[in-house]
Design an enzyme around this catalytic site. Structure first.
Site, mmCIF file in Angstrom:
data_model
loop_
_atom_site.group_PDB
_atom_site.id
_atom_site.type_symbol
_atom_site.label_atom_id
_atom_site.label_comp_id
_atom_site.label_asym_id
_atom_site.label_seq_id
_atom_site.Cartn_x
_atom_site.Cartn_y
_atom_site.Cartn_z
ATOM 1 N N GLY A 122 -38.465 103.195 -99.398
ATOM 2 C CA GLY A 122 -37.885 102.954 -100.714
ATOM 3 C C GLY A 122 -37.969 101.490 -101.109
ATOM 4 N N GLY A 190 -33.133 87.151 -72.490
ATOM 5 C CA GLY A 190 -31.903 87.297 -73.282
ATOM 6 C C GLY A 190 -30.844 88.079 -72.515
ATOM 7 C CD GLU A 213 -28.504 83.739 -72.863
ATOM 8 O OE1 GLU A 213 -28.736 84.941 -73.054
ATOM 9 O OE2 GLU A 213 -28.441 82.899 -73.801
ATOM 10 N N GLY A 282 -31.945 89.213 -79.701
ATOM 11 C CA GLY A 282 -31.258 89.377 -80.983
ATOM 12 C C GLY A 282 -32.102 90.172 -81.967
ATOM 13 N NE ARG A 283 -31.517 95.659 -83.897
ATOM 14 C CZ ARG A 283 -32.592 96.392 -83.648
ATOM 15 N NH1 ARG A 283 -33.210 96.315 -82.482
ATOM 16 N NH2 ARG A 283 -33.060 97.230 -84.564
ATOM 17 C CG HIS A 455 2.322 107.700 -63.533
ATOM 18 N ND1 HIS A 455 1.826 106.470 -63.117
ATOM 19 C CD2 HIS A 455 2.609 108.407 -62.405
ATOM 20 C CE1 HIS A 455 1.838 106.443 -61.792
ATOM 21 N NE2 HIS A 455 2.306 107.606 -61.332
HETATM 22 P P1 FAD Z 1 -30.200 100.888 -88.761
HETATM 23 O O1 FAD Z 1 -29.568 101.754 -87.758
HETATM 24 O O2 FAD Z 1 -31.203 99.896 -88.294
HETATM 25 O O3 FAD Z 1 -30.840 101.848 -89.846
HETATM 26 C C1 FAD Z 1 -31.556 101.360 -90.925
HETATM 27 C C2 FAD Z 1 -32.475 102.463 -91.404
HETATM 28 O O4 FAD Z 1 -33.062 102.056 -92.633
HETATM 29 C C3 FAD Z 1 -33.633 102.749 -90.462
HETATM 30 O O5 FAD Z 1 -33.650 104.118 -90.166
HETATM 31 C C4 FAD Z 1 -34.874 102.344 -91.239
HETATM 32 O O6 FAD Z 1 -35.978 103.204 -91.000
HETATM 33 C C5 FAD Z 1 -34.400 102.511 -92.664
HETATM 34 N N1 FAD Z 1 -35.123 101.678 -93.625
HETATM 35 C C6 FAD Z 1 -35.276 100.330 -93.595
HETATM 36 N N2 FAD Z 1 -35.931 99.918 -94.698
HETATM 37 C C7 FAD Z 1 -36.196 101.029 -95.426
HETATM 38 C C8 FAD Z 1 -36.838 101.254 -96.674
HETATM 39 N N3 FAD Z 1 -37.309 100.234 -97.399
HETATM 40 N N4 FAD Z 1 -36.961 102.529 -97.113
HETATM 41 C C9 FAD Z 1 -36.464 103.582 -96.390
HETATM 42 N N5 FAD Z 1 -35.835 103.416 -95.217
HETATM 43 C C10 FAD Z 1 -35.689 102.157 -94.753
HETATM 44 N N6 FAD Z 1 -24.083 99.287 -81.820
HETATM 45 C C11 FAD Z 1 -22.893 99.784 -81.449
HETATM 46 O O7 FAD Z 1 -21.933 99.724 -82.223
HETATM 47 N N7 FAD Z 1 -22.710 100.368 -80.226
HETATM 48 C C12 FAD Z 1 -23.718 100.458 -79.330
HETATM 49 O O8 FAD Z 1 -23.525 100.991 -78.234
HETATM 50 C C13 FAD Z 1 -24.978 99.946 -79.685
HETATM 51 N N8 FAD Z 1 -26.013 100.029 -78.831
HETATM 52 C C14 FAD Z 1 -27.237 99.559 -79.220
HETATM 53 C C15 FAD Z 1 -28.282 99.637 -78.311
HETATM 54 C C16 FAD Z 1 -29.540 99.165 -78.656
HETATM 55 C C17 FAD Z 1 -30.663 99.269 -77.668
HETATM 56 C C18 FAD Z 1 -29.747 98.621 -79.956
HETATM 57 C C19 FAD Z 1 -31.105 98.141 -80.368
HETATM 58 C C20 FAD Z 1 -28.712 98.524 -80.859
HETATM 59 C C21 FAD Z 1 -27.437 98.988 -80.493
HETATM 60 N N9 FAD Z 1 -26.349 98.891 -81.353
HETATM 61 C C22 FAD Z 1 -25.130 99.359 -80.970
HETATM 62 C C23 FAD Z 1 -26.483 98.307 -82.693
HETATM 63 C C24 FAD Z 1 -26.631 99.417 -83.727
HETATM 64 O O9 FAD Z 1 -27.759 100.201 -83.411
HETATM 65 C C25 FAD Z 1 -26.771 98.821 -85.120
HETATM 66 O O10 FAD Z 1 -25.684 97.958 -85.384
HETATM 67 C C26 FAD Z 1 -26.798 99.933 -86.158
HETATM 68 O O11 FAD Z 1 -27.863 100.813 -85.939
HETATM 69 C C27 FAD Z 1 -26.905 99.339 -87.561
HETATM 70 O O12 FAD Z 1 -26.860 100.376 -88.477
HETATM 71 P P2 FAD Z 1 -27.579 100.244 -89.893
HETATM 72 O O13 FAD Z 1 -27.359 101.565 -90.549
HETATM 73 O O14 FAD Z 1 -27.144 99.014 -90.569
HETATM 74 O O15 FAD Z 1 -29.120 100.043 -89.575
HETATM 75 P P1 NAI Z 2 -27.621 89.484 -78.477
HETATM 76 O O1 NAI Z 2 -27.403 88.590 -79.619
HETATM 77 O O2 NAI Z 2 -26.497 90.290 -77.950
HETATM 78 O O3 NAI Z 2 -28.164 88.637 -77.245
HETATM 79 C C1 NAI Z 2 -29.333 87.872 -77.308
HETATM 80 C C2 NAI Z 2 -29.293 86.861 -76.186
HETATM 81 O O4 NAI Z 2 -30.572 86.280 -76.089
HETATM 82 C C3 NAI Z 2 -28.300 85.739 -76.447
HETATM 83 O O5 NAI Z 2 -27.498 85.550 -75.300
HETATM 84 C C4 NAI Z 2 -29.201 84.543 -76.730
HETATM 85 O O6 NAI Z 2 -28.617 83.321 -76.341
HETATM 86 C C5 NAI Z 2 -30.428 84.881 -75.913
HETATM 87 N N1 NAI Z 2 -31.660 84.258 -76.377
HETATM 88 C C6 NAI Z 2 -32.082 84.073 -77.650
HETATM 89 N N2 NAI Z 2 -33.301 83.493 -77.660
HETATM 90 C C7 NAI Z 2 -33.666 83.334 -76.358
HETATM 91 C C8 NAI Z 2 -34.826 82.815 -75.712
HETATM 92 N N3 NAI Z 2 -35.868 82.355 -76.407
HETATM 93 N N4 NAI Z 2 -34.849 82.790 -74.354
HETATM 94 C C9 NAI Z 2 -33.796 83.275 -73.635
HETATM 95 N N5 NAI Z 2 -32.685 83.765 -74.194
HETATM 96 C C10 NAI Z 2 -32.622 83.815 -75.543
HETATM 97 O O7 NAI Z 2 -28.865 90.382 -78.884
HETATM 98 P P2 NAI Z 2 -29.484 91.696 -78.234
HETATM 99 O O8 NAI Z 2 -29.049 91.858 -76.823
HETATM 100 O O9 NAI Z 2 -30.936 91.632 -78.553
HETATM 101 O O10 NAI Z 2 -28.832 92.848 -79.083
HETATM 102 C C11 NAI Z 2 -28.941 92.849 -80.516
HETATM 103 C C12 NAI Z 2 -27.701 93.346 -81.137
HETATM 104 O O11 NAI Z 2 -27.595 94.747 -80.972
HETATM 105 C C13 NAI Z 2 -26.428 92.781 -80.521
HETATM 106 O O12 NAI Z 2 -26.077 91.579 -81.140
HETATM 107 C C14 NAI Z 2 -25.416 93.829 -80.791
HETATM 108 O O13 NAI Z 2 -24.827 93.566 -82.031
HETATM 109 C C15 NAI Z 2 -26.232 95.102 -80.870
HETATM 110 N N6 NAI Z 2 -26.011 95.886 -79.659
HETATM 111 C C16 NAI Z 2 -24.758 96.377 -79.429
HETATM 112 C C17 NAI Z 2 -24.491 97.090 -78.304
HETATM 113 C C18 NAI Z 2 -23.108 97.573 -78.079
HETATM 114 O O14 NAI Z 2 -22.313 97.508 -78.995
HETATM 115 N N7 NAI Z 2 -22.766 98.059 -76.885
HETATM 116 C C19 NAI Z 2 -25.529 97.398 -77.312
HETATM 117 C C20 NAI Z 2 -26.801 96.796 -77.635
HETATM 118 C C21 NAI Z 2 -27.011 96.096 -78.783
#
Ligand code: FAD
Ligand code: NAI
Length: 476
Positions: A122, A190, A213, A282-283, A455
């Protein structure tokens, strides 16, 4: 003629699909545009969270933890197991089945709530009293009009400059959830949430894991005492090898895998040969190809869509939620923003309490917190009292043989209102819910101390931590 809706949501991750369902519940004609495709080429709902994030990672954490339990923990219960093996193919198939169930479930919810799913990419075409968008999908391009647009396009993994990700040898979260064999030596760049969660999965399944890290401190966002305890546990026996303050230089593919050249915190150069590498640094928010520039939508210097506290973007009747806007990148934060925005569009008073968003890391033991850390309170000059209680004194934790960690409660010194709760220990992910309710309701530590807790249960640790704020723990 273009289809016309009261609300069009772009993106069906947790932020977008929840916004669409809530908008439809409130009687608004709603469509949700989603372009995600499975590896088999099918359109899928659920975004990062359901397809390659929260859900598959938790499935693998559970499977790998069960394997680790069978190997190392059952003996303590007097259970002898021998020849414990795992079938990685089955483990991955189970994870994929959970993902398919959950993503198909959203399709069902859309049908039930009469949300129209527009499949494809979109983008904004032009603005005015109605927003004009187009959706490019397998069936060509379709024009759509909307009175309100909610952008929920999420985020994508950041990569290292000059280091191509093939999601086979050099992986981001997508590849790291789908290795077809357990790498003997796994490098992770990371030590954030993904590095620790997925590093733990592959460590438990047998990989030797080295995490680099960049920062000199471990888990900087967590309370310092929790980070210290986590460091002790994670880097201990059977744990992860974590190099803090490491500076990663070149990453070069070799015949057998990949070599990471890095400098240690004290400036020494070294190389690590590994079979696979996970990049989890990070993302970044997804705004490319959205047509933002065509309509003049404001995007900040870091690429996030600019919004106010109610997720209103810089243009009328345009909202943005979830990972594509400021705040923690957490699924539940995005979901709550989705509900808020849908209710505001419907003329209600939706809101999100950003001070009561829980954080959870699904490591073993789990880490969870809500509210302020002790270091934040010190920096802000807030007078507080703290109470801490270990799981080691709790009968249920001992029965489960999971007695590491503690819960700590920080309360205002004058009013006793709870300002932060920090847990590291068994099922901290579930226990934190009580603290979230307490913070949302403005509870005091005395309130939790006076509430009856079953408990024996792990929740008694929360109550004892609350009693400890007033130095009157009963069991410790
Ligand atoms: P997204 O989930 O990224 O969804 C965005 C959607 O938009 C996608 O499906 C994409 O295809 C679609 N999109 C983008 N642009 C367009 C476009 N132009 N047209 C149509 N569709 C489009 N968070 C937690 O709270 N708990 C966790 O345990 C957790 N674990 C995680 C583990 C991993 C490995 C990762 C990578 C992330 C994790 N997160 C976790 C983070 C969580 O996944 C994100 O915070 C969450 O998915 C964000 O939701 P969102 O809807 O903003 O985006
Ligand atoms: P993150 O932000 O949690 O961690 C990234 C780490 O990489 C940081 O500690 C940073 O200092 C380090 N880093 C950055 N650049 C680097 C480099 N060049 N060399 C070495 N270290 C470097 O990001 P992550 O783990 O990628 O996850 C992305 C996001 O997804 C998180 O911020 C979180 O919000 C979400 N997430 C949430 C989960 C949950 O809620 N359980 C599980 C997994 C992801």
């Amino acid at each position: 003629m273009a289809q016309s809706f009261d609300v069009v949501v772009i993106g069906a991750g947790p932020a977008g699909y929840i916004a669409a369902i809530r908008a439809a519940q409130l009687g608004l004609a709603t469509a949700c545009i989603e372009k995600w495709k499975t590896p088999e080429g099918q359109y899928a709902l659920g975004g990062t969270c359901l397809n390659v994030g929260c859900i598959p990672s938790k499935a693998l954490l559970e499977s790998s933890e069960n394997y680790a339990r069978a190997q190392h923990k059952l003996q303590a219960h007097g259970i002898t197991v021998s020849g414990v093996k795992f079938d990685l193919g089955k483990m991955l198939a189970r994870k994929n089945l959970i993902v398919r169930k959950m993503t198909a479930g959203i399709g069902g919810l859309f049908r039930k709530n009469k949300v129209t799913w527009l499949q494809g990419h979109g983008r904004f075409v032009s603005g005015g009293t109605t927003w004009k968008l187009e959706v490019d999908g397998d069936r060509g391009s379709e024009a759509v009009e909307a009175t309100n647009v909610i952008i929920a396009t999420g985020s994508s993994a950041r990569h290292l400059p000059g280091v191509p990700v093939d999601n086979r040898i050099v992986c981001d979260n997508e590849g790291a959830l789908d290795f077809d064999s357990v790498p003997e030596r796994l490098g992770v760049i990371g030590a954030g949430v993904i590095g620790l969660e997925l590093g733990s999965v592959w460590r438990r399944l047998g990989s030797e894991v080295k995490i680099f890290e960049a920062l000199p401190t471990f888990l900087g966002a967590a309370d310092e005492t929790v980070a210290e305890e986590a460091w002790r546990i994670f880097s201990g026996e059977r744990g992860l090898s974590i190099a803090l303050g490491a500076s990663v230089g070149t990453v070069s593919k070799s015949k057998k895998g990949v070599t990471v050249a890095y400098k240690t915190a004290d400036g020494k150069s070294a190389d690590l040969d590994c079979d696979r590498l996970i990049i989890s640094i990070g993302r970044s928010p997804n705004t490319q190809g959205l047509g933002a520039e065509r309509i003049g939508l404001k995007i900040d210097a870091k690429g996030f869509i600019e919004v106010d506290k109610n997720c209103r973007a810089s243009l009328p009747r345009v909202y943005a939620i979830g990972d594509v806007v400021r705040g923690p990148m957490l699924a539940h934060k995005g979901e709550d923003e989705g509900v808020m925005v849908a209710e505001i569009i419907a003329g209600q008073h939706g809101h999100v309490n950003y001070d009561a968003i829980p954080w959870v890391m699904y490591t073993m033991p789990e880490i969870a917190w809500v509210g302020k850390t002790e270091q934040q309170l010190k920096a802000e000059g807030v007078a507080y009292r703290g109470g801490r209680f270990p799981f080691a004194y709790n009968g249920r934790a001992l029965g489960r043989d999971e007695s590491e960690g503690f819960i700590k409660i920080l309360a205002d010194a004058r009013t006793d209102r709870i300002l932060g709760v920090h847990a590291i220990g068994s099922l901290a992910s579930e226990l934190i819910a009580e603290a979230v309710v307490a913070i949302e309701f403005g509870a005091s530590s005395e309130d939790i101390a006076r509430i009856c807790h079953a408990h024996p249960s792990l929740s008694e640790v929360m109550r004892e931590a609350a009693l400890a704020v007033d130095k009157r723990s009963l069991n410790g």
